[in-house]
Design a protein around this motif. Sequence first.
Motif, PDB file in Angstrom:
ATOM      1  N   ASN A  60       0.829  -1.207   0.000  1.00  0.00           N
ATOM      2  CA  ASN A  60       0.000   0.000   0.000  1.00  0.00           C
ATOM      3  C   ASN A  60       0.866   1.261   0.000  1.00  0.00           C
ATOM      4  O   ASN A  60       0.529   2.257  -0.639  1.00  0.00           O
ATOM      5  N   GLU A  61       2.032   1.202   0.667  1.00  0.00           N
ATOM      6  CA  GLU A  61       2.933   2.353   0.653  1.00  0.00           C
ATOM      7  C   GLU A  61       3.595   2.511  -0.713  1.00  0.00           C
ATOM      8  O   GLU A  61       3.760   3.626  -1.209  1.00  0.00           O
ATOM      9  N   LEU A  62       3.958   1.385  -1.307  1.00  0.00           N
ATOM     10  CA  LEU A  62       4.550   1.430  -2.645  1.00  0.00           C
ATOM     11  C   LEU A  62       3.541   2.004  -3.635  1.00  0.00           C
ATOM     12  O   LEU A  62       3.859   2.873  -4.455  1.00  0.00           O
ATOM     13  N   ASN A  63       2.322   1.518  -3.508  1.00  0.00           N
ATOM     14  CA  ASN A  63       1.253   1.971  -4.397  1.00  0.00           C
ATOM     15  C   ASN A  63       1.005   3.467  -4.221  1.00  0.00           C
ATOM     16  O   ASN A  63       0.861   4.214  -5.193  1.00  0.00           O
ATOM     17  N   CYS A  64       1.023   3.907  -2.981  1.00  0.00           N
ATOM     18  CA  CYS A  64       0.770   5.325  -2.698  1.00  0.00           C
ATOM     19  C   CYS A  64       1.916   6.183  -3.242  1.00  0.00           C
ATOM     20  O   CYS A  64       1.694   7.195  -3.908  1.00  0.00           O
ATOM     21  N   ALA A  65       3.151   5.737  -2.978  1.00  0.00           N
ATOM     22  CA  ALA A  65       4.305   6.505  -3.439  1.00  0.00           C
ATOM     23  C   ALA A  65       4.381   6.526  -4.960  1.00  0.00           C
ATOM     24  O   ALA A  65       4.987   7.421  -5.548  1.00  0.00           O
ATOM     25  N   ALA A  66       3.748   5.530  -5.585  1.00  0.00           N
ATOM     26  CA  ALA A  66       3.796   5.439  -7.044  1.00  0.00           C
ATOM     27  C   ALA A  66       2.625   6.158  -7.694  1.00  0.00           C
ATOM     28  O   ALA A  66       2.485   6.135  -8.912  1.00  0.00           O
ATOM     29  N   GLY A  67       1.787   6.780  -6.887  1.00  0.00           N
ATOM     30  CA  GLY A  67       0.645   7.497  -7.452  1.00  0.00           C
ATOM     31  C   GLY A  67      -0.478   6.579  -7.866  1.00  0.00           C
ATOM     32  O   GLY A  67      -1.266   6.904  -8.760  1.00  0.00           O
ATOM     33  N   GLY A  68      -0.538   5.436  -7.224  1.00  0.00           N
ATOM     34  CA  GLY A  68      -1.523   4.438  -7.625  1.00  0.00           C
ATOM     35  C   GLY A  68      -2.958   4.806  -7.332  1.00  0.00           C
ATOM     36  O   GLY A  68      -3.870   4.161  -7.835  1.00  0.00           O
ATOM     37  N   ASP A  69      -3.169   5.836  -6.536  1.00  0.00           N
ATOM     38  CA  ASP A  69      -4.546   6.174  -6.167  1.00  0.00           C
ATOM     39  C   ASP A  69      -5.133   7.297  -7.011  1.00  0.00           C
ATOM     40  O   ASP A  69      -6.161   7.864  -6.651  1.00  0.00           O
ATOM     41  N   VAL A  70      -4.481   7.646  -8.094  1.00  0.00           N
ATOM     42  CA  VAL A  70      -5.056   8.702  -8.936  1.00  0.00           C
ATOM     43  C   VAL A  70      -6.380   8.210  -9.508  1.00  0.00           C
ATOM     44  O   VAL A  70      -6.531   7.048  -9.860  1.00  0.00           O
ATOM     45  N   ALA A  71      -7.360   9.110  -9.575  1.00  0.00           N
ATOM     46  CA  ALA A  71      -8.712   8.703  -9.955  1.00  0.00           C
ATOM     47  C   ALA A  71      -9.105   9.153 -11.354  1.00  0.00           C
ATOM     48  O   ALA A  71     -10.166   8.792 -11.846  1.00  0.00           O
ATOM     49  N   SER A  72      -8.276   9.957 -11.985  1.00  0.00           N
ATOM     50  CA  SER A  72      -8.652  10.456 -13.304  1.00  0.00           C
ATOM     51  C   SER A  72      -7.400  10.742 -14.115  1.00  0.00           C
ATOM     52  O   SER A  72      -6.286  10.797 -13.572  1.00  0.00           O
ATOM     53  N   LEU A  73      -7.585  10.925 -15.404  1.00  0.00           N
ATOM     54  CA  LEU A  73      -6.444  11.272 -16.253  1.00  0.00           C
ATOM     55  C   LEU A  73      -5.835  12.604 -15.822  1.00  0.00           C
ATOM     56  O   LEU A  73      -4.612  12.778 -15.863  1.00  0.00           O
ATOM     57  N   ALA A  74      -6.702  13.535 -15.396  1.00  0.00           N
ATOM     58  CA  ALA A  74      -6.199  14.838 -14.956  1.00  0.00           C
ATOM     59  C   ALA A  74      -5.304  14.674 -13.735  1.00  0.00           C
ATOM     60  O   ALA A  74      -4.224  15.284 -13.648  1.00  0.00           O
ATOM     61  N   GLU A  75      -5.743  13.839 -12.799  1.00  0.00           N
ATOM     62  CA  GLU A  75      -4.937  13.595 -11.603  1.00  0.00           C
ATOM     63  C   GLU A  75      -3.625  12.909 -11.975  1.00  0.00           C
ATOM     64  O   GLU A  75      -2.567  13.198 -11.413  1.00  0.00           O
TER      65      GLU A  75
END
Lengths: 272, 221
Positions: free
Chosen positions: A206-221
Amino acid sequence: MSTKEMDPVFTAALREALVATVKDTPRVRRRWRWRVGTGTFLGVTLVAGGVALASGVFSLPGAPVNTPLGNVITATRTGTATIDIGTPPATATDVSLALTCLTAGWFYFPNGSSMNCDSADFTHAPPSDGPASEVVPLTAGVDTVTIKTSPNATWMLQAMYVNQVTTSWGVNASGETYGVANQNGTPDLVAVIINQGHTDGYVKENELNCAAGGDVASLAEAAAWDKTSQNRNITIPVYESDGVTVVGTFTVGNATGPNSKTVPLSSLSLGC
Amino acid sequence: MRRAIKSELFARVTLTLMRTFLVVESPGEEPEAWAASLDNDGNAFAVVFDMHRDRVYHHALRMTTNVHDAEEVVAAAFFELWRRRKSVRVVDGSVLPWLLVTATNLSRNLTRGIRRYRSLIASLPRATEMRSSEDVALESIEETRLATIVREAISTLARADAALIVLTTFEHYSPAQAAVALGITDGAARTRLHRARTRMAAALGTWEDDKNINATKETNR
């Protein structure tokens, strides 16, 4: 059979597994750049602080075990070429490939992994860091392996059919799974190597995913994230398999410019 | 008198096990093989495996109740040797002391220590089915009895103390060499060893006492 001697079949298989483990453990290469996996880490480039271990690592939970089948086929070619590796044995599931660059250039495995050898790789002793290894699944009816290269790049390929079995992830006292990502998904603690290969450990998925920007919800994000990441690397803790003991930090990102900075994930408010 | 009996038993156990499990020391090519192993030379690692597998297996047999467990300990010890290769302590050019200490620790906590490799080990073929502890008991009753005594006595020791006893008493390493293997000072090794031997003798004495009590019970029936 005497109990003073190990089961000879077990001993031979163990010996083979150890040899394969040692040979297939990736080494950190200073000049070779790898694109590791596809989608496992959501497209993040993991180069600044360490290398996420790809499948093909035998000595970690969740890693595949490859049992060699048949002989090693060796071929040397220049430029893109296709090698006939013969009819696969009935139990073969994959082909183990070891690719050695003999000149500078780009070299691409059938699964898309690539390596780049430059002239510096041939000026130090030993002249190269040895072959790069990949294990690729068989394609029904295809008994060949194609290596694509940049123009006039010379290479040597060693290929062997193998039977691959995926091991289980470990589970620590907190109930977290640990090991390497495989076809079953990604464990809670993902194996990494840091400090130029001197330290093995695990990062929290979950930390790797977060640091990698894995939670972006849109193309703009995603676009905004990419822009921010151009000058920012994020470090996350590396743990023992217990998920508690910290043994180092893993850097996500490849920002190297004069304005780049490296910050710990804990100092950011990313909402993940 | 009681102390003398304990010491005699300890010496007898030690001598018998030393005679039983003594094997040839490592050939001189180990440093080269280990160095090449660290450079991802699988065949060189196989040389290290071939050098030490019997010695580690014999020790694992001493520490476990059946050959299946002993083989698992050997497998896990060598996988650990590779996984922890950056921090392995090499004693006089040999990784054997490290392997023996690791095998001791793995044997003392079979489930936890081997879990990392359980699936991998289970995937390795065997010539025979798994056999029970009775079926696979060591070659002679005497050896089985002594192995049981030692295993139970060692189980009463702290982890580092057990490793010291294994290296010095059963595997002929000097306290100084054992100290290197365990990453402690020579003085600390000698102090701990004295304590470990005392506790080991006490544990063996308890076992002897229990045996005498049971023998008395049998006689009184």
